[in-house]
Structure formats: C-alpha cells, structure tokens
Design a protein around this motif. Structure first.
Motif, PDB file in Angstrom:
ATOM      1  N   UNK B  33       0.713  -1.223  -0.115  1.00 37.34           N
ATOM      2  CA  UNK B  33       0.056   0.083   0.070  1.00 37.34           C
ATOM      3  C   UNK B  33       1.031   1.203   0.010  1.00 37.34           C
ATOM      4  N   UNK B  34       1.776   1.196   0.827  1.00 33.19           N
ATOM      5  CA  UNK B  34       2.760   2.480   0.900  1.00 33.19           C
ATOM      6  C   UNK B  34       3.510   2.822  -0.163  1.00 33.19           C
ATOM      7  N   UNK B  35       3.975   1.601  -1.213  1.00 34.38           N
ATOM      8  CA  UNK B  35       4.428   1.918  -2.392  1.00 34.38           C
ATOM      9  C   UNK B  35       3.326   2.530  -3.429  1.00 34.38           C
ATOM     10  N   UNK B  36       2.124   2.133  -3.392  1.00 31.51           N
ATOM     11  CA  UNK B  36       1.194   2.764  -4.292  1.00 31.51           C
ATOM     12  C   UNK B  36       1.056   4.081  -3.955  1.00 31.51           C
ATOM     13  N   UNK B  37       0.970   4.404  -2.590  1.00 37.00           N
ATOM     14  CA  UNK B  37       0.535   5.871  -1.906  1.00 37.00           C
ATOM     15  C   UNK B  37       1.563   6.976  -2.336  1.00 37.00           C
ATOM     16  N   UNK B  38       2.964   6.407  -2.267  1.00 40.22           N
ATOM     17  CA  UNK B  38       4.011   7.213  -2.287  1.00 40.22           C
ATOM     18  C   UNK B  38       4.047   7.591  -3.770  1.00 40.22           C
ATOM     19  N   UNK B  39       3.719   6.564  -4.709  1.00 40.54           N
ATOM     20  CA  UNK B  39       3.845   6.907  -5.973  1.00 40.54           C
ATOM     21  C   UNK B  39       2.704   8.073  -6.816  1.00 40.54           C
ATOM     22  N   UNK B  40       1.550   8.110  -5.948  1.00 40.88           N
ATOM     23  CA  UNK B  40       0.562   9.054  -6.330  1.00 40.88           C
ATOM     24  C   UNK B  40       0.800  10.124  -5.325  1.00 40.88           C
ATOM     25  N   UNK B  41       1.693  10.406  -4.768  1.00 36.12           N
ATOM     26  CA  UNK B  41       1.651  11.409  -3.777  1.00 36.12           C
ATOM     27  C   UNK B  41       2.126  12.840  -4.504  1.00 36.12           C
ATOM     28  N   UNK B  42       1.682  13.974  -3.956  1.00 37.21           N
ATOM     29  CA  UNK B  42       2.266  14.965  -4.538  1.00 37.21           C
ATOM     30  C   UNK B  42       3.239  15.511  -3.628  1.00 37.21           C
ATOM     31  N   UNK B  43       3.917  16.693  -3.964  1.00 37.13           N
ATOM     32  CA  UNK B  43       5.310  16.912  -3.361  1.00 37.13           C
ATOM     33  C   UNK B  43       4.811  17.383  -1.834  1.00 37.13           C
ATOM     34  N   UNK B  44       3.842  18.042  -1.596  1.00 39.33           N
ATOM     35  CA  UNK B  44       3.825  18.382  -0.183  1.00 39.33           C
ATOM     36  C   UNK B  44       3.295  17.329   0.823  1.00 39.33           C
ATOM     37  N   UNK B  45       2.922  15.955   0.337  1.00 35.97           N
ATOM     38  CA  UNK B  45       2.750  15.038   1.228  1.00 35.97           C
ATOM     39  C   UNK B  45       3.983  14.240   1.224  1.00 35.97           C
ATOM     40  N   UNK B  46       5.039  14.423   0.666  1.00 36.42           N
ATOM     41  CA  UNK B  46       6.155  13.692   0.875  1.00 36.42           C
ATOM     42  C   UNK B  46       7.399  14.588   1.467  1.00 36.42           C
ATOM     43  N   UNK B  47       7.547  15.878   1.128  1.00 37.54           N
ATOM     44  CA  UNK B  47       8.314  16.955   1.741  1.00 37.54           C
ATOM     45  C   UNK B  47       7.518  17.612   2.557  1.00 37.54           C
ATOM     46  N   UNK B  48       7.560  17.339   4.131  1.00 37.86           N
ATOM     47  CA  UNK B  48       6.568  17.741   4.791  1.00 37.86           C
ATOM     48  C   UNK B  48       7.138  18.846   5.835  1.00 37.86           C
ATOM     49  N   UNK B  49       8.345  18.798   5.726  1.00 36.65           N
ATOM     50  CA  UNK B  49       9.253  19.716   6.629  1.00 36.65           C
ATOM     51  C   UNK B  49       8.984  19.555   7.952  1.00 36.65           C
ATOM     52  N   UNK B  50       8.893  18.317   8.591  1.00 36.35           N
ATOM     53  CA  UNK B  50       8.715  17.835   9.991  1.00 36.35           C
ATOM     54  C   UNK B  50       7.187  17.477  10.430  1.00 36.35           C
TER      55      UNK B  50
END
Lengths: 313, 282
Positions: B33-50
C-alpha cells in the motif's frame, strides 16, 4: 586367471550395455548436450576463475604474485572482513529461524478450511511477486530518519497508535537497527516460500492419523508433539537448509538498507567496486562458499539426528 | 459445564486465529500500500518539513508517472530490461526445453548427477559467481551489452525451465510420439511438431517465470552494466537511489517495476509454486 577373465567379461558387458544404452538414447543425449555444456562451461569458468583470482595477489604497484595465500591472510587481519563475517553469522542464525517461524505461522493460519481461503492464499504469496529491490526501497523510505512513517508511528504522531519512543530512531546508523530492518525485509519477502513448503508438509498428514491419536486419548498438545511435529520434520528441514543458504548469500536487503554494516555478500561488492580488487572479492566469495558448504553439511547432520530422535517406531 | 468450557475454548481459538490473520494481512499489505501511496503523492505530502507524513496524499496525482514516461533514461532502462528478459527467455527455452524432454523421457546415463548439477547451479551463491563471470565477460568484451547480461541470466533461468518443463513433459503420454514414429516421423519431427505444441501452455509458464527472474534480477545486471550507457530498471533504481531523490519518484519507478510482476505472478501461480519450491525435492 579364470576370475580375471570373468571380471574382464563382466567389464566388457558393462561397457557394451553402456554403448547400447547410449545408442538407444542417442536422440535424448543429443538434445540434452547444449544445456548441459552451457551449465558446465559456466561452472568451470566460475570455479577456475575464483580459485585463480583468490590465489593471486596484486601489490599496490600492480605486480602480480601467484600462487600465494596473502589474500586470505590479509582478510584474516582486516577488521572490515572480521566484522562482516560476524554480522553474517548472526544474520543467518537469527534470520533462518525467523523465516521458519513466519512460514509456520502463515501456513497454520491458512491450513484450516474457511471461506475465501483461495484469495487469502494468493494474498499470502504476494510478497514473492514484489521484486527484492522494490521491497528494499519501500523499507528504505518507510524507515527514513528523522521523518519516516515508522518513526512517525512510534513517536505517537498518529492517533491510532500509542507513543513508544520520544526521539526518532536513526535506523541506518546502527548495526542492530539497519540489519534488523534488512532482516525484516528478507523474512517478509521470502515468507511465502517457507509457507508453501510447510503447507505441503501439513497436507501430507492425513486426518486418520489424528483420529487414531484421538481415539487413543491424545490431547491437542500430544497430537502436535507426536504427530504434527515428527511428520513435519522433513518440511522443516527443507525450509531450514534452503533458507539458511539464502541467508548466507543475502545481498539486496543489506545492500540497500545497511550500507555501513556490510555482510559477506555486500563486502564482495565493496571489495570489487570500492577497493577495486577483484582478487580480494573472489577471496571473500570463496570463503563465503566454504562457509555455506560447511554450515549446510553440519545443519544436515543435526537435522537427520533430530529426526531419528523424534521419530521412534 | 464441560460442554460450555469446550465451546468457550473453541471460540477463543477462533478469535486468536482471526487476530493472527488480521495482523498477517496488515503486515503483508502495508508495504505494498505504501508503495502505491507514495507513487501518487504530490510534493507536499512527501516533503512535509517535519509534519506528519499523511497516510493518504493530500492531493493524489499522476505527475510522477507522467514525468517518468517523458524521462529518456527511464524509457531506455525499461526497454533494456525488456530486451534482456526476452533474450533470456529465448536462450533458456531453446536450451532448456529439449534438455527437460530428454531428462523426462530418456534413460540418460548419469541422470542423478545432472539433477544434482541443476540444484547446485540454483543454490550457488550469485554474489560469489558474479565476480568470476564479470572478470571473464570483461575479457570477452561482453560487459555493458544486452547479450552479456542475458547469457548470465540464462545461467540462472535454465534450472527453472528444466524443472517446470520436465513436469509438463511427464504429463504427455508416451504413445503419442510412438505412434507418430510408427507413421514414419523422425524423433526430431515428433518432438518439434507433436510434443512441443501440446506442451506449449506449460512452456509458456516456464517462459513467464524466466522472464520475471530476469526482470527482477539485480546482482548480475548491476556488476555487468554498472559503467555502461544502458541499464536495466533495477539497476536504474539503485543508481537513482544514490542521488537521494524524492521518495515519490522512487515509489513510482518501483510501481512500474512491480506491476508486470504482480500480474504475471498470478497468471502462473500454479507453476510459480513449483519453481519456488524446486530443489526442495531430495
């Protein structure tokens, strides 16, 4: 004199038989040869080269000495090699039982009859369908430091999970954590194989055997001890032997997840690509090969001894 | 009294089983699930700044996939992977299928020895064999070429082809080729025109198995292609990883690498099992 003649005639008979056999199966031998030659050629190249390379010492000024055991002596004195060797032994001794336990739990869960068993069975084999490097990279992402999903979870930043730690864990800068994550990945990915082997072992035990035990008044624990376990020993042995070999030669998970704490497999890569020394890489490979052969033989004897102890007729 | 006790025990067994099942399913599905989740993530959901990384992306997007499809490096690696895998399938089948037929049908002298050879090729540590193979291939100028990688993958593929194809050939009745030979067909003709067509579905499974093996293979591809222009997808993934890219890019490539494998695995699951446990027979 006569005896010699008989032996001679027998020998001739054997050779004649062999010739007849070969002639009769000539087509079979003909179509077998290409594949056989291919495999044998590779085997010869691999064994020959690895022995030559490991016995060749390349000095810093690129002069070569052959034959010498200097590579082995150098490695025996190298801290990096000793560290990798120790880590590999621990990795194998901890990881192999874990694979067995994971496989037994999974097999035990889907052994009983229930609705949707086929789907669950397919689901349980899903890890096998994910390429090893992909699994490793997903774990790399999940176990990121300081901001990764697992750290978020353990810090109690999600409402559904209790807070366990107060500072994020640096997963990749400790031998225990990084190799632990690598081992988790390995066990996760290979669980289906252990499960399938154990499952086929479980299915070979018939219901009659349990019924007979029940009529004789055996409880659940006794049934497990006297029927399930002894009859499952062949499957368990297979899992342990095959999985321990895989553990010794594990590469991709420690390569991606525990770069600073190499095992023997990843040390081969480091020797070849970072130290630029094919000879040392081959030497480590040869040592790894010997470790696998010795360990597997040892394990094999222990397991057959155990089988004799458990199965008393 | 004892009856209620028994049903109680049965009930608690059932609950333990159910809880175990749920935990197992979560452990298995979570990374996927995490692999699919990350693959459709936009920038703000990956680089959250903490801030907490969301369990579902704020704004699901296919931009990573679009980016990959325009990326020349990715496209090249995809097609290199495809070429290597197809070539491996061809060589493995051409060498392996006749050998399997021979082992299934004929009384070959030293058959036991050949089976041991196959098992030892399968169990031989690839991290060990990769060094001599790479050194030899450097001398033969086979590194950085599709052919070289395919030849190495064929070494890994042949034992599987032989295992799976032997099982297929054993199910085909012997009478078939005998009758063809009575009618005047040569052994080669009978094999090519009668046996192979019947065995085709099983051989297709072997082909898919070897395709996946080559598609996933990392160690030989990595050693043989590291310094060249062309790379396969797993090697590309490793190369990109060392530039420490965004997690959603990594995940998107991972998805592209895994999806064919997941689909094909379920097609050949029956045979896959035979392949996975091959070598288990003593």
């Amino acid at each position: 004199m006569e005896k010699d003649n008989i032996v001679l005639i027998e020998k001739e008979g054997l050779i004649n038989n062999l010739i007849v056999n070969i002639r009769k199966n000539s087509f079979g031998i003909l179509i077998l040869t290409p594949a056989l030659l291919y495999l044998l050629a590779f085997l010869v190249i691999i064994l020959y080269q690895i022995i030559i390379l490991s016995l060749t010492y390349v000095a810093p000024n690129l002069s070569e000495t052959f034959p010498t055991v200097k590579n082995f002596l150098d490695l025996a004195n190298s801290k990096e090699f000793i560290g990798a060797f120790k880590r590999t032994i621990v990795f194998t001794l901890v990881g192999t039982p874990l694979e067995l336990i994971a496989g037994m739990i999974a097999a035990g869960l889907i052994f009983r009859e229930f609705r949707g068993r086929g789907i669950i069975r397919s689901l349980f084999t899903l890890p096998l369908a994910i390429p090893g490097i992909v699994t490793a990279i997903i774990l790399f992402i999940l176990f990121d430091y300081p901001f990764g999903h697992i750290n978020d979870l353990l810090l109690g930043r999600h409402t559904f999970f209790p807070k366990i730690i107060s500072t994020p864990i640096p997963w990749r800068s400790s031998a225990v954590f990084s190799l632990g994550v690598a081992m988790f990945g390995k066990v996760w990915r290979d669980m289906p194989i252990s499960m399938l082997i154990i499952l086929s072992g479980l299915q070979s035990i018939t219901k009659d055997q349990y019924e007979a035990a029940k009529t004789m008044g055996a409880g659940a624990l006794q049934q497990f001890k006297y029927i399930t376990l002894p009859l499952l020993i062949p499957a368990i042995s297979t899992v342990l032997v095959l999985r321990s070999i895989e553990m010794w030669k594990e590469f991709i998970f420690p390569f991606i997840l525990a770069g600073s704490y190499p095992l023997l497999g990843t040390l081969i890569d480091r020797a070849y690509h970072e130290w630029n020394s094919a000879t040392e890489a081959a030497t480590i490979g040869l040592i790894l090969l010997f470790c696998i052969i010795i360990f597997t033989t040892f394990l094999f004897y222990i397991l057959s001894w155990l089988r004799r102890q458990l199965v008393k007729i | 009294m004892s009856k209620t006790h028994k049903t109680l025990k049965k009930d608690s067994n059932k609950w333990i089983w159910l809880i175990g099942m749920v935990i197992m399913i979560i452990i298995i599905l979570c990374p996927i699930y995490m692999m699919f989740k990350y693959s459709i993530s936009d920038r703000t959901s990956v680089v959250t700044g903490g801030a907490v990384i969301p369990l579902w992306p704020y704004q699901p997007t296919t931009e990573q996939f679009n980016g990959l499809l325009e990326n020349k490096g990715f496209i090249n690696a995809f097609f290199t992977s495809l070429e290597v895998a197809l070539l491996t399938v061809c060589i493995s089948l051409v060498l392996g299928a006749p050998a399997a037929f021979s082992l299934a049908r004929y009384k070959i002298p030293g058959k036991a020895l050949i089976m041991i050879l196959l098992i030892s090729v399968r169990l031989f540590p690839d991290v060990v064999s990769v060094i001599p193979v790479t050194e030899t291939f450097i001398k033969l100028k086979l590194t950085n070429s599709v052919l070289g990688v395919s030849l190495a993958h064929t070494l890994l593929g042949i034992p599987y082809v032989i295992y799976i194809a032997m099982g297929v050939f054993e199910t085909i009745p012997k009478d078939l080729e005998e009758q063809a030979q009575i009618l005047g067909a040569s052994k080669l003709y009978a094999f090519l025109k009668i046996i192979i067509p019947i065995a085709l579905p099983g051989l297709a499974a072997a082909a898919i198995y070897v395709f996946l093996l080559s598609w996933n293979e990392f160690i030989f591809s990595y050693f043989l292609l590291l310094f060249g222009e062309s790379t396969t997808l797993p090697v590309l993934l490793k190369k990109i990883l060392s530039w420490s890219p965004q997690h959603n890019t990594l995940a998107a490539i991972s998805v592209m690498l895994s999806v064919p494998v997941i689909i094909f695995t379920f097609i050949v699951q029956k045979y896959m099992q035979a392949g996975a446990t091959a070598g288990a027979v003593k």
